[in-house]
Scaffold this motif. Structure first.
Motif, PDB file in Angstrom:
ATOM      1  N   ARG A  77      22.120 -63.124  49.803  1.00 42.17           N
ATOM      2  CA  ARG A  77      20.721 -63.230  50.154  1.00 42.17           C
ATOM      3  C   ARG A  77      19.895 -62.288  50.979  1.00 42.17           C
ATOM      4  O   ARG A  77      18.874 -61.864  50.578  1.00 42.17           O
ATOM      5  CB  ARG A  77      20.431 -64.612  50.998  1.00 42.17           C
ATOM      6  CG  ARG A  77      20.725 -65.956  50.036  1.00 42.17           C
ATOM      7  CD  ARG A  77      20.481 -67.145  50.743  1.00 42.17           C
ATOM      8  NE  ARG A  77      20.834 -68.280  49.889  1.00 42.17           N
ATOM      9  CZ  ARG A  77      21.421 -69.530  50.229  1.00 42.17           C
ATOM     10  NH1 ARG A  77      22.083 -69.525  51.512  1.00 42.17           N
ATOM     11  NH2 ARG A  77      21.484 -70.464  49.356  1.00 42.17           N
ATOM     12  N   ALA A  79      17.039 -59.851  49.475  1.00 36.85           N
ATOM     13  CA  ALA A  79      15.891 -59.712  50.249  1.00 36.85           C
ATOM     14  C   ALA A  79      15.398 -58.336  50.455  1.00 36.85           C
ATOM     15  O   ALA A  79      14.174 -57.701  50.468  1.00 36.85           O
ATOM     16  CB  ALA A  79      15.877 -60.589  51.365  1.00 36.85           C
ATOM     17  N   ARG A 129      15.996 -54.449  45.064  1.00 41.47           N
ATOM     18  CA  ARG A 129      15.913 -54.785  43.864  1.00 41.47           C
ATOM     19  C   ARG A 129      17.149 -54.298  43.061  1.00 41.47           C
ATOM     20  O   ARG A 129      17.427 -53.099  43.040  1.00 41.47           O
ATOM     21  CB  ARG A 129      14.804 -54.195  43.394  1.00 41.47           C
ATOM     22  CG  ARG A 129      13.909 -54.771  42.247  1.00 41.47           C
ATOM     23  CD  ARG A 129      13.034 -53.968  41.522  1.00 41.47           C
ATOM     24  NE  ARG A 129      13.673 -53.203  40.569  1.00 41.47           N
ATOM     25  CZ  ARG A 129      14.609 -53.366  39.673  1.00 41.47           C
ATOM     26  NH1 ARG A 129      14.507 -54.715  39.088  1.00 41.47           N
ATOM     27  NH2 ARG A 129      15.175 -52.462  38.730  1.00 41.47           N
ATOM     28  N   GLU A 184      18.689 -69.316  42.481  1.00 39.25           N
ATOM     29  CA  GLU A 184      17.677 -68.632  43.408  1.00 39.25           C
ATOM     30  C   GLU A 184      17.042 -67.177  42.733  1.00 39.25           C
ATOM     31  O   GLU A 184      15.982 -67.020  42.623  1.00 39.25           O
ATOM     32  CB  GLU A 184      18.406 -68.295  44.929  1.00 39.25           C
ATOM     33  CG  GLU A 184      18.229 -69.484  45.591  1.00 39.25           C
ATOM     34  CD  GLU A 184      19.120 -69.105  47.023  1.00 39.25           C
ATOM     35  OE1 GLU A 184      19.830 -70.129  47.568  1.00 39.25           O
ATOM     36  OE2 GLU A 184      19.016 -68.159  47.433  1.00 39.25           O
ATOM     37  N   ILE A 185      18.230 -66.593  42.085  1.00 40.59           N
ATOM     38  CA  ILE A 185      17.627 -65.262  41.761  1.00 40.59           C
ATOM     39  C   ILE A 185      16.972 -65.445  40.522  1.00 40.59           C
ATOM     40  O   ILE A 185      15.968 -64.896  40.277  1.00 40.59           O
ATOM     41  CB  ILE A 185      19.059 -64.560  41.142  1.00 40.59           C
ATOM     42  CG1 ILE A 185      19.925 -64.030  42.480  1.00 40.59           C
ATOM     43  CG2 ILE A 185      18.776 -63.439  40.252  1.00 40.59           C
ATOM     44  CD1 ILE A 185      21.108 -63.403  42.153  1.00 40.59           C
ATOM     45  N   SER A 186      17.148 -66.576  39.648  1.00 50.72           N
ATOM     46  CA  SER A 186      16.350 -66.794  38.459  1.00 50.72           C
ATOM     47  C   SER A 186      15.074 -67.175  39.018  1.00 50.72           C
ATOM     48  O   SER A 186      13.988 -67.098  38.209  1.00 50.72           O
ATOM     49  CB  SER A 186      16.902 -67.539  37.477  1.00 50.72           C
ATOM     50  OG  SER A 186      17.546 -68.944  38.044  1.00 50.72           O
ATOM     51  N   GLN A 187      14.922 -67.800  40.164  1.00 52.62           N
ATOM     52  CA  GLN A 187      13.530 -68.142  40.404  1.00 52.62           C
ATOM     53  C   GLN A 187      12.602 -67.010  41.285  1.00 52.62           C
ATOM     54  O   GLN A 187      11.625 -66.902  40.898  1.00 52.62           O
ATOM     55  CB  GLN A 187      13.672 -69.344  41.539  1.00 52.62           C
ATOM     56  CG  GLN A 187      13.822 -70.829  40.924  1.00 52.62           C
ATOM     57  CD  GLN A 187      12.652 -71.378  41.605  1.00 52.62           C
ATOM     58  OE1 GLN A 187      12.502 -71.530  42.797  1.00 52.62           O
ATOM     59  NE2 GLN A 187      11.733 -72.131  41.016  1.00 52.62           N
ATOM     60  N   LYS A 188      13.530 -66.321  41.956  1.00 49.67           N
ATOM     61  CA  LYS A 188      12.772 -65.462  43.016  1.00 49.67           C
ATOM     62  C   LYS A 188      12.855 -64.051  42.581  1.00 49.67           C
ATOM     63  O   LYS A 188      12.172 -63.271  42.707  1.00 49.67           O
ATOM     64  CB  LYS A 188      13.521 -65.285  44.490  1.00 49.67           C
ATOM     65  CG  LYS A 188      13.214 -66.831  45.263  1.00 49.67           C
ATOM     66  CD  LYS A 188      13.666 -66.614  46.417  1.00 49.67           C
ATOM     67  CE  LYS A 188      13.599 -68.125  47.028  1.00 49.67           C
ATOM     68  NZ  LYS A 188      14.489 -68.011  48.150  1.00 49.67           N
ATOM     69  N   HIS A 189      14.032 -63.589  41.528  1.00 50.37           N
ATOM     70  CA  HIS A 189      14.012 -62.090  40.971  1.00 50.37           C
ATOM     71  C   HIS A 189      14.349 -62.421  39.863  1.00 50.37           C
ATOM     72  O   HIS A 189      15.273 -61.928  39.104  1.00 50.37           O
ATOM     73  CB  HIS A 189      15.043 -61.325  41.805  1.00 50.37           C
ATOM     74  CG  HIS A 189      15.248 -61.845  43.515  1.00 50.37           C
ATOM     75  ND1 HIS A 189      14.699 -60.941  44.061  1.00 50.37           N
ATOM     76  CD2 HIS A 189      15.754 -62.507  44.254  1.00 50.37           C
ATOM     77  CE1 HIS A 189      14.884 -61.334  45.380  1.00 50.37           C
ATOM     78  NE2 HIS A 189      15.322 -62.429  45.425  1.00 50.37           N
TER      79      HIS A 189
END
Ligand SMILES: Nc1ncnc2c1ncn2[C@@H]1O[C@H](COP(=O)(O)OP(=O)(O)OP(=O)(O)O)[C@@H](O)[C@H]1O
Length: 486
Positions: free
Chosen positions: A41, A45, A48, A69-74
């Motif tokens: 994480r 943060a 990229r 989390e990655i598919s949501q935030k990145h």
């Protein structure tokens, strides 16, 4: 000089981390590593990445959470899950959570390299892809069922896994497939829909895989098949249950080998195609009956999406009707679409829509053509009337939620050839009512009425309708086309 691409490798086993970093490094990627969820994480943060590889079991949590989390935030970072060998459930879960792909342990380096190349390639295409909003916006629905479906579509669009879409006729399976394509990294590539039930068996191999000039009578020039047309994009196999068994074997091979051999060619041609498929049939039951190959079923059914019938998402009805009316009005050059009166909406709400959204479109198109004012009334919709006691006993399909059979004495005025008339019991047709019609047209009317009734009794399932009428699926398709029944 090309920009260096980077990857994040998340695994708590040092040996595996080193192996992955070495392999990716040789492919020119700069790698960061993390041995826990927390570290991953932190890295995400700060940086990229063009790719993330994560193990499933991490000391402080599950790699599955990282995928979500990655598919949501990145969403710009494709993530692949490293799973234990043979753990198919975990792999499927990861794909559903938004993973782009998975790789089994012990990691086969050739497979890993392929996966990495693919991720980077798709990333490039994604960067130059037009926004997906246009197609995605067409898939309307505010109900909880549609919100869930849209969420799942957004996740599976990121992966390369085959998706198998089930749902009744006219429910929106093709639109869902188009949305998956439009929201995924292949959106700049072609989307090629194929109706497997519409290709004559003898032409199937050449249609799917293409042919070389002179390979059979009539092959006047080299012709690419559907797989080649879909190269770099998506091949949507609609009505996949209709594929003959011999073709199923060839399709399985093409999917497994990622290459095809055109009819009459000596060599295989590599193809890069994502397979989406759909059916309104119970494919598992066909597998149990030996009519569909189990190995192909498992291949295409990595992720299953169910599109709920319209009657299970009544909340969508007003908005959907409005959208359809807007679209139809625009096509007819009308500036202001008509509105639906309160009684029309009530009537729609009490109707079971066995033909789902397509039937709603047909009903509204007919109403639009026949209505006079700026508001559509219940009358304009001309929905089948509830059965009277004199009507034939309801079939199993009717009992299961299809609309009631029409009154036996339906008005012959509704049987205008070429019009989407209501189902009428053909036994009630009276030659005298059509005495002024020429014989072929009278016979057509009987045929039309019989087909419409069978369609309604079989909830617009064409295979069951054909069986009920004692004709083949292809013969039914031909008749539907000839009689202009949608
Ligand atoms: N959620 C939706 N929002 C807007 N339009 C929709 C929706 N679902 C379906 N449609 C429209 O309904 C029609 C039928 O949809 P589609 O062809 O995708 O259904 P299908 O399930 O593939 O049908 P079939 O089983 O006959 O192949 C299309 O015109 C499509 O655009």
């Amino acid at each position: 000089m090309a920009e260096t691409r980077s990857a994040l490798v998340v695994d708590d086993e040092r040996d595996i981390r080193e192996l992955l970093v070495m392999t990716l490094g040789r492919m020119g990627l700069r790698c960061d590593t993390a041995s826990t969820l927390g570290e991953a994480r932190g890295q995400l943060a700060r940086n990229r990445y063009d790719l993330c590889l994560t193990d499933m079991r991490l000391p402080d949590g599950s790699g599955m959470d990282l995928v979500a989390e990655i598919s949501q935030k990145h969403p710009e970072t494709p993530v692949a899950m490293i799973t234990a060998f043979g753990n198919v459930e975990a792999a499927v879960e990861a794909l559903k959570a938004g993973a782009f792909d998975f790789v089994a342990k012990p990691v086969d380096l050739a497979v890993l390299r392929d996966l990495v190349r693919h991720a980077l390639d798709l990333n490039e295409r994604r960067k130059s892809a037009p926004p997906a909003d246009v197609v995605a916006a067409r898939l309307y629905g505010q109900s909880p069922a549609m919100a869930t479906l849209r969420g799942t579509i957004a996740k599976v669009a990121r992966s390369q896994a085959p998706v198998y879409i089930v749902g009744e006729s006219g429910v929106g399976k093709e639109l869902v497939a188009r949305t998956i394509h439009a929201e995924g990294a292949r959106s700049t590539g072609p989307f090629v829909p194929v109706n497997c039930g519409a290709i004559p068996a003898e032409l199937m191999e050449s249609e799917f895989f293409g042919h070389k000039k002179g390979s059979f009578t009539g092959a006047h020039a080299d012709k690419p098949g559907l797989f080649q047309s879909a190269d770099g994009g998506t091949l949507f196999l609609d009505e996949i249950a209709e594929l003959p068994l011999a073709m199923q074997v060839k399709l399985l091979r093409a999917i497994q080998e990622k290459s095809i051999r055109p009819v009459g060619a000596n060599a295989e041609v590599p193809v890069d195609v994502r397979i989406l498929s759909a059916t309104h049939k119970d494919l598992a039951a066909l597998v149990a009956d030996g009519r569909f190959r189990q190995d192909l079923y498992y291949r295409i059914n990595v992720i299953e999406l169910r599109v709920p019938p319209l009657r299970e998402r009544q909340d969508d009805l007003p908005g959907l009707a409005e959208k359809v009316l807007q679209r139809l009005s625009l096509a007819q050059g009308r500036v202001f679409p008509p509105t639906l009166s309160a009684d029309a909406l009530d009537t729609l709400r009490s109707y079971a829509f066995p033909g789902n959204v397509r039937e709603l479109e047909n009903i509204l198109e007919r109403a639009l053509a026949l209505a006079e004012g700026d508001s559509l009334t219940a009358e304009d919709l001309r929905l089948p009337k509830p059965a009277t006691p004199a009507a034939p006993a309801p079939s199993a399909a009717t009992a299961a939620g299809a609309p009631p059979a029409p009154a036996a004495a339906a008005s012959p005025a509704l049987m205008v050839p070429g019009q989407p008339a209501q189902a009428i019991d053909p036994r009630t047709l009276n030659p005298r009512d059509t005495a002024s019609s020429p014989l072929p047209s009278y016979i057509e009317e009987i045929e039309r009425a019989a087909i419409q009734q069978a369609l309604q009794e079989n909830r617009y399932n064409k295979t069951r309708t054909a069986a009920a009428l004692g004709i083949t699926f292809r013969a039914l398709r031909y008749k539907l086309k000839k009689l202009g029944i949608d």
